[in-house]
Design a protein around this motif. Structure first.
Motif, PDB file in Angstrom:
ATOM      1  N   LYS A  21       0.713  -1.205   0.033  1.00  0.00           N
ATOM      2  CA  LYS A  21       0.040  -0.077   0.054  1.00  0.00           C
ATOM      3  C   LYS A  21       0.987   1.279  -0.096  1.00  0.00           C
ATOM      4  O   LYS A  21       0.591   2.164  -0.596  1.00  0.00           O
ATOM      5  CB  LYS A  21      -0.851  -0.038   1.091  1.00  0.00           C
ATOM      6  CG  LYS A  21      -2.081  -1.066   1.106  1.00  0.00           C
ATOM      7  CD  LYS A  21      -2.838  -0.898   2.230  1.00  0.00           C
ATOM      8  CE  LYS A  21      -4.047  -1.842   2.453  1.00  0.00           C
ATOM      9  NZ  LYS A  21      -4.538  -1.924   3.599  1.00  0.00           N
ATOM     10  N   ALA A  24       2.614   1.524  -3.474  1.00  0.00           N
ATOM     11  CA  ALA A  24       1.756   1.913  -4.506  1.00  0.00           C
ATOM     12  C   ALA A  24       1.554   3.600  -4.306  1.00  0.00           C
ATOM     13  O   ALA A  24       1.363   4.037  -5.542  1.00  0.00           O
ATOM     14  CB  ALA A  24       0.301   1.212  -4.263  1.00  0.00           C
ATOM     15  N   PHE A  29      -0.039   4.968  -7.482  1.00  0.00           N
ATOM     16  CA  PHE A  29      -0.952   4.195  -8.048  1.00  0.00           C
ATOM     17  C   PHE A  29      -2.039   3.697  -6.858  1.00  0.00           C
ATOM     18  O   PHE A  29      -1.533   3.898  -5.703  1.00  0.00           O
ATOM     19  CB  PHE A  29      -0.395   2.466  -8.074  1.00  0.00           C
ATOM     20  CG  PHE A  29      -0.103   2.301  -9.762  1.00  0.00           C
ATOM     21  CD1 PHE A  29      -0.617   1.328 -10.151  1.00  0.00           C
ATOM     22  CD2 PHE A  29       1.386   3.218 -10.203  1.00  0.00           C
ATOM     23  CE1 PHE A  29      -0.058   1.100 -11.694  1.00  0.00           C
ATOM     24  CE2 PHE A  29       1.622   3.073 -11.373  1.00  0.00           C
ATOM     25  CZ  PHE A  29       0.886   2.100 -12.224  1.00  0.00           C
ATOM     26  N   PHE A  56      -4.849  -2.338  -7.895  1.00  0.00           N
ATOM     27  CA  PHE A  56      -4.009  -0.786  -7.782  1.00  0.00           C
ATOM     28  C   PHE A  56      -4.353  -0.317  -9.460  1.00  0.00           C
ATOM     29  O   PHE A  56      -4.652  -1.041 -10.471  1.00  0.00           O
ATOM     30  CB  PHE A  56      -2.626  -1.109  -7.699  1.00  0.00           C
ATOM     31  CG  PHE A  56      -2.443  -1.706  -6.440  1.00  0.00           C
ATOM     32  CD1 PHE A  56      -2.117  -0.811  -5.065  1.00  0.00           C
ATOM     33  CD2 PHE A  56      -2.184  -3.016  -6.343  1.00  0.00           C
ATOM     34  CE1 PHE A  56      -1.884  -1.284  -4.080  1.00  0.00           C
ATOM     35  CE2 PHE A  56      -1.890  -3.565  -4.901  1.00  0.00           C
ATOM     36  CZ  PHE A  56      -1.630  -2.543  -3.799  1.00  0.00           C
ATOM     37  N   SER A 120       5.938  -0.603 -12.201  1.00  0.00           N
ATOM     38  CA  SER A 120       5.317  -0.192 -10.691  1.00  0.00           C
ATOM     39  C   SER A 120       4.727  -1.154 -10.160  1.00  0.00           C
ATOM     40  O   SER A 120       4.860  -1.489  -8.871  1.00  0.00           O
ATOM     41  CB  SER A 120       4.152   0.854 -11.041  1.00  0.00           C
ATOM     42  OG  SER A 120       4.870   2.069 -11.438  1.00  0.00           O
ATOM     43  N   ILE A 121       3.943  -2.131 -10.794  1.00  0.00           N
ATOM     44  CA  ILE A 121       3.325  -3.227 -10.266  1.00  0.00           C
ATOM     45  C   ILE A 121       4.531  -4.166  -9.740  1.00  0.00           C
ATOM     46  O   ILE A 121       4.444  -5.021  -8.659  1.00  0.00           O
ATOM     47  CB  ILE A 121       2.406  -3.892 -11.246  1.00  0.00           C
ATOM     48  CG1 ILE A 121       1.175  -3.270 -11.334  1.00  0.00           C
ATOM     49  CG2 ILE A 121       2.045  -5.472 -10.613  1.00  0.00           C
ATOM     50  CD1 ILE A 121       0.379  -2.861 -10.184  1.00  0.00           C
ATOM     51  N   ILE A 124       5.925  -2.654  -6.649  1.00  0.00           N
ATOM     52  CA  ILE A 124       4.943  -2.693  -5.428  1.00  0.00           C
ATOM     53  C   ILE A 124       5.044  -4.261  -4.984  1.00  0.00           C
ATOM     54  O   ILE A 124       4.974  -4.532  -3.516  1.00  0.00           O
ATOM     55  CB  ILE A 124       3.311  -2.589  -5.970  1.00  0.00           C
ATOM     56  CG1 ILE A 124       3.255  -1.199  -6.308  1.00  0.00           C
ATOM     57  CG2 ILE A 124       2.456  -3.035  -4.869  1.00  0.00           C
ATOM     58  CD1 ILE A 124       1.938  -0.725  -6.935  1.00  0.00           C
TER      59      ILE A 124
END
Length: 133
Positions: A21, A24, A29, A56, A120-121, A124
């Motif tokens: 969290k 992100a 995100f 997300f 980005s994923i 995360i």
């Protein structure tokens, strides 16, 4: 077709959730959905290991992708599942966006967005797996 990362030793599932969290949020995100599936299964009388689905999204990127093709709606939002295997090892699992990107035939500006989402994923997930706050 998927990317899987085990949680590192000493990283609790709750720590992984908080780390995801926070990372992100730092990447812009937003957490747009959360389904604690294991709680629903338990309420139905079905024993379950912990299974939670986190969704997300970067709304600006989603908007640009959908303007190109409505088919991208099938990939929205990006999901990461926190799941405990039969041996008790917790994992983070997500769709392998490299495959989606390779098949999408995107124009250069959208290819950059898609690559940003993939990275980005992954970031995360890595933050969650390592418990990096």
């Amino acid at each position: 077709t998927v990317v899987k990362l085990p949680l590192q030793e000493g990283v609790s599932m709750d720590d992984a959730v908080e780390s995801m969290k926070l990372r992100a949020n730092a990447l812009n995100f937003k957490l747009v959905g959360h389904q604690p599936l294991y709680k629903e299964l338990e309420a139905m009388g079905l024993p379950s290991r912990r299974v939670e689905i986190f969704q997300f999204c970067d709304a600006r990127i989603a908007h640009a992708m959908l303007a190109q093709s409505l088919e991208f709606a099938a990939y929205l939002p990006c999901r990461i599942t926190l799941i405990e295997d039969q041996g008790g090892q917790p994992w983070l699992v997500s769709l392998d966006l490299n495959r989606v990107i390779a098949m999408a035939n995107l124009p250069p500006e959208l290819l950059g967005h898609a690559t940003q989402v993939r990275d980005s994923i992954r970031e995360i997930m890595e933050a969650g797996a390592s418990g990096d706050l």
